[in-house]
Design an enzyme around this catalytic site. Structure first.
Site, PDB file in Angstrom:
ATOM      1  N   ASN A  16      -1.960 -45.952   7.476  1.00  0.00           N
ATOM      2  CA  ASN A  16      -3.116 -46.529   6.777  1.00  0.00           C
ATOM      3  C   ASN A  16      -2.673 -47.543   5.719  1.00  0.00           C
ATOM      4  OD1 ASN A  16      -5.440 -45.455   8.058  1.00  0.00           O
ATOM      5  ND2 ASN A  16      -5.033 -43.478   7.113  1.00  0.00           N
ATOM      6  N   ARG A  64       3.073 -34.701 -13.561  1.00  0.00           N
ATOM      7  CA  ARG A  64       3.434 -35.620 -12.486  1.00  0.00           C
ATOM      8  C   ARG A  64       2.352 -36.670 -12.299  1.00  0.00           C
ATOM      9  NH1 ARG A  64       3.014 -34.810  -6.807  1.00  0.00           N
ATOM     10  NH2 ARG A  64       0.907 -34.166  -7.343  1.00  0.00           N
ATOM     11  N   LEU A  89      -5.609 -34.681  -6.725  1.00  0.00           N
ATOM     12  CA  LEU A  89      -5.323 -35.369  -7.981  1.00  0.00           C
ATOM     13  C   LEU A  89      -5.976 -34.613  -9.129  1.00  0.00           C
ATOM     14  CD1 LEU A  89      -5.841 -38.983  -6.667  1.00  0.00           C
ATOM     15  CD2 LEU A  89      -3.672 -37.961  -7.409  1.00  0.00           C
ATOM     16  N   HIS A 105     -10.641 -39.840   4.963  1.00  0.00           N
ATOM     17  CA  HIS A 105     -10.558 -38.457   5.434  1.00  0.00           C
ATOM     18  C   HIS A 105     -10.934 -38.398   6.913  1.00  0.00           C
ATOM     19  CE1 HIS A 105     -10.645 -34.110   5.120  1.00  0.00           C
ATOM     20  NE2 HIS A 105     -11.791 -34.124   5.774  1.00  0.00           N
TER      21      HIS A 105
END
Length: 184
Positions: A16, A64, A89, A105
């Site tokens: 993608n 992170r 996230l 998705h």
């Protein structure tokens, strides 16, 4: 209108990501949650800044995500595209890009959210599934849908054959939506 700059989040092969690059979109940065994934090699070949942010190199997921968000902002990113990114996230990341994180998705949301959407659709025996581009929120594939396209489930489909047809739709649909979002 200010020109949007795209950062892409990846976890795997980067097909993608390649579709976004092939569409000539202004991708300035690619971040991965894993080191050495083929998507980072695609970014390098395209001359796009890239970095890995493995979870085990940080205190926790929020730390992170904050480091990744800081790096993307330093690259000038204003719109984040999750292209096969397989981690949720945290608010630490989403708060840096409010309403400016999109995901692709492999299902017609709200049906079949999560990491096993294609197998779940086959197990449910549905006649069609598809691809969805949606805004990312703190839930699992619960953000507002931007665009969807159905893909038929064929007799004898396996997760691999069905996902291949969905991926072809994703690679066309995602660049179209992102083009509209950035005004390209």
């Amino acid at each position: 209108m200010e020109r949007q700059v795209i950062g892409v989040l990846v976890s795997g092969s980067g097909s993608n990501l390649q579709a976004l690059l092939d569409a000539g979109l202004p991708v300035s940065a690619v971040a991965a949650n894993l080191e050495g994934v083929p998507a980072l090699e695609r970014a390098a070949r395209a001359g796009v800044a890239h970095a890995a942010f493995p979870l085990d190199a940080h205190v926790d997921r929020a730390a992170r995500d904050l480091a990744m968000a800081d790096w993307l902002v330093a690259q000038g990113v204003t719109l984040v595209v999750c292209a096969g990114y397989m981690h949720l996230l945290t608010p630490a990341f989403l708060d840096r890009f409010p309403g400016r994180v999109v995901n692709v998705h492999p299902a017609l949301l709200p049906s079949f959210p999560g990491a096993h959407a294609v197998a779940d659709a086959l197990a449910a025996g549905v006649a069609q599934t598809g691809a969805t581009v949606h805004l990312v929120d703190a839930g699992v594939d619960t953000g507002p849908v931007i665009r969807q396209e159905p893909v038929p489930v064929l007799p004898g489909d396996t997760p691999e054959t069905l996902h291949a047809r969905i991926r072809a739709v994703e690679q066309r649909l995602l660049p179209q939506v992102v083009k509209e979002l950035v005004g390209a």
